[in-house]
Design a protein around this motif. Structure first.
Motif, short mmCIF file in Angstrom:
data_model
loop_
_atom_site.label_atom_id
_atom_site.label_comp_id
_atom_site.label_asym_id
_atom_site.label_seq_id
_atom_site.Cartn_x
_atom_site.Cartn_y
_atom_site.Cartn_z
N SER A 125 -122.19 -14.85 -16.66
CA SER A 125 -122.59 -13.53 -16.51
C SER A 125 -122.06 -13.16 -14.84
O SER A 125 -122.17 -12.12 -14.32
CB SER A 125 -124.16 -13.17 -16.29
N VAL A 130 -115.80 -13.32 -15.96
CA VAL A 130 -115.22 -12.41 -17.13
C VAL A 130 -114.07 -11.86 -16.96
O VAL A 130 -113.57 -11.52 -18.02
CB VAL A 130 -116.59 -11.47 -17.25
N THR A 134 -111.24 -11.93 -19.89
CA THR A 134 -110.67 -10.48 -20.52
C THR A 134 -109.20 -10.75 -20.33
O THR A 134 -108.58 -10.19 -21.37
CB THR A 134 -111.19 -9.43 -19.60
N ILE A 431 -121.14 -14.80 -23.05
CA ILE A 431 -121.33 -13.99 -21.96
C ILE A 431 -122.50 -12.84 -22.38
O ILE A 431 -122.63 -12.24 -23.65
CB ILE A 431 -120.01 -13.15 -21.99
#
Length: 531
Positions: A125, A130, A134, A431
């Motif tokens: 998290s 993240v 991506t 995630i």
């Protein structure tokens, strides 16, 4: 003869040892090695059982949480007598559904380890990691094999669960059929299907009188299923109804807490037998639709036709589909993926959106005024939908508070480096979507409140890190059907707002539940009146 017997015995023993070593490696050595590589880099988590992993501890945390918060899903009678309002509905539902995530995140930090049976997970998290996930476009970051194994009856090796060359080929086939220019051509079809549903509401309202209490989520599922069936497969809802109902039954059966327990899915218990039966029945019904299409001189260029042509283009011994069985499985699995993902998440999001607008009458009035200004009493077209800023903001905020998917998962198919951490081959990444999309440090102090205004300047202006907004997934594997989903939502909501006013029924019970997707556990019940 004696020598022959000894040779046979030797072969049997050797085979037994190979199997035993494989079991030991899969149950103990491989998971321990993966954890050790990350523990040496300072990443930790709860200690797992060698066979069940952390599943027993996870279930215990959930059981304890439910005992403490047993009144969560039931409003007091006094509150019900006053009517349902935003003050008694909390959007922080994830702490009730996934208390283990919050507990371990607080204990071990935003990146920690977790074991589901013998399957290892790196739970993330941390927004910086993240962001890197991506931007990571290599096929070396694929889907966990656990997804195709445990969810095989529902998804098989379709676009939602496959990895590598097979996924790349599926994406090339399916994505172009769902580009925005293709979706614009579907608007009239979506309007037609929606009007059929709304006419049934009008008929029921006429019979009931001035107001009607209506559970909308089942009707919206049927509507979304009809749209997908007609737009993508050239059939109507009546023809596809049995497929959708059996997929829903499969979804419910697959929502247990035992994913990852070695061998469990092979046991002939009732739940597994029901899954095997439903899978066989769904595959047979989809095969019938496929065979009927193959016997026609197909002029359609819908998604089914593109899947059929994509499978045909991959035939041959050197291709990813080396035989007819692989080709048939490719077609059926992708049809199931589209049938399931294409209608379930859109219907649920529409249900949550209407629930929020029912509570927040001011926003309902604002959006209705926008729709009437652009459409009058006419059905919307693609150009009108593009101009509906307030409606778009409401949908975006709904998906932030109630994303269909609770988790985005990936698997390292090779060793990869993310945020300076070496993720070993075979490690899975999970995630937590709701934590990411309701983090106060990213979204502000009102992150747990319904505030569509935050999207007035788009996603870039809504939060500190736009990568935290992931209702359609992230990176190279972002949902191929997002344009269709958004168009469906806008058309459905537009037509409802033109025809009806609505508020929450006093019998509504706010109880989000996780059944592979986040859905209203007791449905969404509205009190509707005709405009």
């Amino acid at each position: 003869m004696m020598i022959m017997m000894m040779n046979i015995t030797g072969v049997v023993l050797a085979g037994f040892l190979v199997v035993l070593l494989h079991i030991v490696n899969e149950l103990f050595l491989k998971p321990r090695s993966l954890r050790s590589k990350l523990q040496k880099q300072g990443i930790h988590g709860p200690s797992p059982h060698f066979y069940f992993g952390n599943i027993p501890e996870k279930n215990k945390i959930l059981e304890q949480h439910l005992q403490v918060h047993h009144n969560y899903v039931v409003s007091s009678q006094q509150d019900k007598d006053k009517g349902v309002s935003s003050s008694i509905i909390s959007h922080r539902w994830y702490s009730n559904l996934f208390p283990h995530v919050e507990k371990w995140r607080n204990q071990y930090g935003p990146i920690y380890l977790f074991s589901s049976g013998n399957v290892e997970w790196l739970v993330v998290s941390d927004i910086e990691m993240v962001k890197e996930i991506t931007l990571y476009t290599s096929v070396n970051l694929g889907k966990p094999s656990l997804k195709s194994r445990e969810l095989g009856p529902l998804l098989g090796q379709g676009i939602l669960s496959s990895s590598g060359p097979i996924w790349v080929h599926q994406r090339k086939i399916i994505a172009p059929s769902l580009y925005l220019d293709k979706v614009k051509e579907m608007v009239n079809l979506i309007v037609q299907s929606t009007n059929i549903t709304l006419k049934s509401w009008e008929s029921r309202l006429k019979d009931e009188g001035e107001a009607l209490e209506l559970r909308i989520d089942d009707d919206l599922r049927s509507l979304s299923a009809d749209i997908i069936a007609r737009a993508c497969f050239g059939i109507n809802y009546v023809e596809g109804n049995e497929i959708f109902s059996k997929l829903k039954a499969l979804q419910n059966l697959l929502s247990g807490n035992d994913a990852g327990i070695p061998g469990f899915r092979y046991l002939p218990i009732k739940r597994n037998r029901d899954m095997w039966r439903l899978e066989k029945e769904v595959n047979s019904m989809i095969s019938k639709i496929i065979n009927e299409r193959l016997q026609q001189d197909a002029e359609e260029q819908d998604l089914l036709q593109m899947i059929l042509e994509g499978a045909k283009s991959c035939e041959g011994s050197d291709s990813i589909l080396s035989d007819s069985a692989s080709r048939d499985r490719f077609i059926i699995d992708n049809c199931k993926n589209i049938f399931f993902a294409g209608h379930e998440s859109t219907a649920i999001t529409a249900s949550w959106c209407l629930m929020l607008l029912a509570i927040h009458q001011d926003w309902q009035d604002h959006v209705r005024a926008e729709v009437l200004e652009l459409c009058g009493n006419h059905a919307p077209d693609a150009s009108m939908l593009r101009k509906m800023k307030m409606l778009n903001m409401v949908i975006q905020e709904t998906m932030r508070l109630y994303p269909a998917a609770a988790f985005v998962s990936r698997s390292a198919l090779q060793d990869i480096n993310l945020k300076g951490i070496l993720i070993p081959k075979g490690m899975n990444i999970e995630i937590s979507v709701p934590i990411l999309m309701q983090d106060p440090e990213i979204w502000g102090h009102d992150s747990h409140k319904f505030n569509p205004e935050r999207f007035s300047n788009g996603i870039l202006g809504a939060c500190r890190f736009p990568q935290a907004y992931v209702p359609f997934g992230l990176g190279a594997r972002v949902c191929a059907g997002q344009h269709l989903a958004m168009t469906e939502l806008k058309v459905i909501l537009c037509l409802i707002l033109i025809k009806f006013r609505f508020s929450l029924s006093q019998s509504y019970c706010h109880s989000p539940i996780f059944r592979l997707v986040i859905e209203p556990g007791h449905g969404v019940i509205l009190k509707i009146t005709r405009i």
